[in-house]
Design a protein around this motif. Structure first.
Motif, mmCIF file in Angstrom:
data_model
loop_
_atom_site.group_PDB
_atom_site.id
_atom_site.type_symbol
_atom_site.label_atom_id
_atom_site.label_comp_id
_atom_site.label_asym_id
_atom_site.label_seq_id
_atom_site.Cartn_x
_atom_site.Cartn_y
_atom_site.Cartn_z
ATOM 1 N N UNK A 244 33.699 52.057 50.591
ATOM 2 C CA UNK A 244 33.190 50.730 50.252
ATOM 3 C C UNK A 244 34.139 49.954 49.346
ATOM 4 N N UNK A 245 34.205 48.644 49.562
ATOM 5 C CA UNK A 245 34.891 47.755 48.644
ATOM 6 C C UNK A 245 33.928 47.469 47.492
ATOM 7 N N UNK A 246 34.475 47.284 46.304
ATOM 8 C CA UNK A 246 33.632 46.960 45.149
ATOM 9 C C UNK A 246 34.115 45.690 44.443
ATOM 10 N N UNK A 247 35.074 45.007 45.068
ATOM 11 C CA UNK A 247 35.551 43.723 44.558
ATOM 12 C C UNK A 247 36.069 42.926 45.740
ATOM 13 N N UNK A 248 36.271 41.628 45.535
ATOM 14 C CA UNK A 248 36.752 40.792 46.639
ATOM 15 C C UNK A 248 38.129 41.268 47.076
ATOM 16 N N UNK A 249 38.246 41.617 48.339
ATOM 17 C CA UNK A 249 39.522 42.067 48.898
ATOM 18 C C UNK A 249 39.563 41.673 50.365
ATOM 19 N N UNK A 250 40.454 40.743 50.700
ATOM 20 C CA UNK A 250 40.661 40.398 52.098
ATOM 21 C C UNK A 250 41.838 41.198 52.624
ATOM 22 N N UNK A 251 42.049 41.143 53.905
ATOM 23 C CA UNK A 251 43.085 41.936 54.561
ATOM 24 C C UNK A 251 44.443 41.726 53.898
ATOM 25 N N UNK A 252 45.096 42.822 53.554
ATOM 26 C CA UNK A 252 46.419 42.855 52.922
ATOM 27 C C UNK A 252 46.443 42.203 51.538
ATOM 28 N N UNK A 253 45.281 41.971 50.942
ATOM 29 C CA UNK A 253 45.237 41.356 49.627
ATOM 30 C C UNK A 253 45.703 39.914 49.641
ATOM 31 N N UNK A 254 45.565 39.261 50.777
ATOM 32 C CA UNK A 254 46.041 37.890 50.935
ATOM 33 C C UNK A 254 45.229 36.934 50.077
ATOM 34 N N UNK A 255 45.796 35.752 49.859
ATOM 35 C CA UNK A 255 45.107 34.710 49.112
ATOM 36 C C UNK A 255 44.225 33.885 50.025
ATOM 37 N N UNK A 256 43.925 32.661 49.601
ATOM 38 C CA UNK A 256 43.022 31.798 50.359
ATOM 39 C C UNK A 256 43.748 30.791 51.238
ATOM 40 N N UNK A 257 45.034 31.009 51.477
ATOM 41 C CA UNK A 257 45.809 30.108 52.316
ATOM 42 C C UNK A 257 46.850 30.940 53.066
ATOM 43 N N UNK A 258 47.445 30.344 54.101
ATOM 44 C CA UNK A 258 48.518 31.032 54.810
ATOM 45 C C UNK A 258 49.630 31.388 53.831
ATOM 46 N N UNK A 259 50.209 32.557 53.989
ATOM 47 C CA UNK A 259 51.351 32.977 53.171
ATOM 48 C C UNK A 259 52.611 32.738 54.001
ATOM 49 N N UNK A 260 53.349 31.679 53.674
ATOM 50 C CA UNK A 260 54.475 31.260 54.502
ATOM 51 C C UNK A 260 55.834 31.626 53.922
ATOM 52 N N UNK A 261 55.838 32.339 52.809
ATOM 53 C CA UNK A 261 57.109 32.717 52.188
ATOM 54 C C UNK A 261 57.010 34.116 51.593
ATOM 55 N N UNK A 262 56.552 35.073 52.397
ATOM 56 C CA UNK A 262 56.468 36.460 51.945
ATOM 57 C C UNK A 262 57.887 36.995 51.789
ATOM 58 N N UNK A 263 58.156 37.611 50.655
ATOM 59 C CA UNK A 263 59.518 38.072 50.346
ATOM 60 C C UNK A 263 59.911 39.316 51.138
ATOM 61 N N UNK A 264 58.965 40.266 51.290
ATOM 62 C CA UNK A 264 59.321 41.505 51.990
ATOM 63 C C UNK A 264 58.075 42.187 52.531
ATOM 64 N N UNK A 265 58.242 42.861 53.651
ATOM 65 C CA UNK A 265 57.201 43.694 54.256
ATOM 66 C C UNK A 265 57.867 45.005 54.648
ATOM 67 N N UNK A 266 57.300 46.100 54.186
ATOM 68 C CA UNK A 266 57.840 47.420 54.498
ATOM 69 C C UNK A 266 56.697 48.270 55.053
ATOM 70 N N UNK A 267 56.938 48.943 56.169
ATOM 71 C CA UNK A 267 55.893 49.721 56.833
ATOM 72 C C UNK A 267 56.327 51.181 56.923
#
Length: 195
Positions: free
Chosen positions: A128-151
């Motif tokens: 269970x989640x116990x605090x507000x958490x959207x997918x990938x911890x994203x904010x409330x707007x499009x993220x158009x300048x993500x610095x890095x993604x590592x998988x």
């Protein structure tokens, strides 16, 4: 008479096998989790993946962060695609959790009832989640300048996705994938904010 029986018997056996295969296929369609070509965290799949499937899963995850031509960053994340990335049940879970732990229209009287219903509905399916958490911890707007993604691959169906959003906002996301009707979907994501 014996030759007639000898001729009919193989056809009956073939029909029986065909019906059995059809029944299994029908059963698999009713329970899509059984079609997963790799072992998932719910334990519903029992087939081993191939290396190509693992590579496809990582490529699919990386593709989530691909920018359209108008974006300025190296990596992007678009909110309008989020629902399509998730299984229906995980999307419902996200909405239910964030209705309680995010900005909410629930009254002080409604909140404890909603939280109890949320726990009863989801505790046997997801952590269970116990605090507000959207997918990938994203904010409330499009993220158009993500610095890095590592998988990083953990298992055949589980990956760790590190995201550097910039401005000292970084997340570690444990992502569980399933294969749903020939396409990958996210069936759970545990997000940790890194300091």
């Amino acid at each position: 008479m014996k030759s007639l029986y000898a001729t009919i018997a193989p056809f009956c056996m073939l029909a029986s096998c065909t019906n059995s295969a059809r029944d299994q296929k029908s059963s698999a369609l009713e329970h899509p989790a059984k079609q997963i070509p790799f072992k998932d965290s719910t334990g519903t799949a029992d087939q081993n993946p191939t290396a190509a499937q693992n590579e496809q899963a990582a490529t699919w995850l990386k593709g989530i962060f691909q920018c359209t031509s108008s974006a300025s960053g190296r990596y992007c994340y678009y909110l309008d695609k989020e629902e399509a990335l998730c299984t229906k049940r995980f999307w419902d879970f996200l909405k239910d959790a964030n209705e309680i732990y995010g900005p909410s229209n629930l009254t002080d009287e409604e909140l404890p009832k909603a939280e109890a219903a949320y726990k009863a509905k989801w505790k046997k399916i997801y952590p269970l989640y116990t605090e507000e958490t959207w997918l990938f911890g994203r904010g409330n707007d499009d993220a158009l300048d993500i610095k890095d993604v590592k998988i990083d691959k953990v298992t055949e169906s589980k990956f760790i996705v590190f995201i550097d959003y910039g401005d000292n906002i970084r997340t570690k996301n444990e992502v569980q994938l399933v294969n749903e009707q020939g396409s990958y979907k996210i069936d759970y994501c545990k997000t940790t904010f890194l300091h």
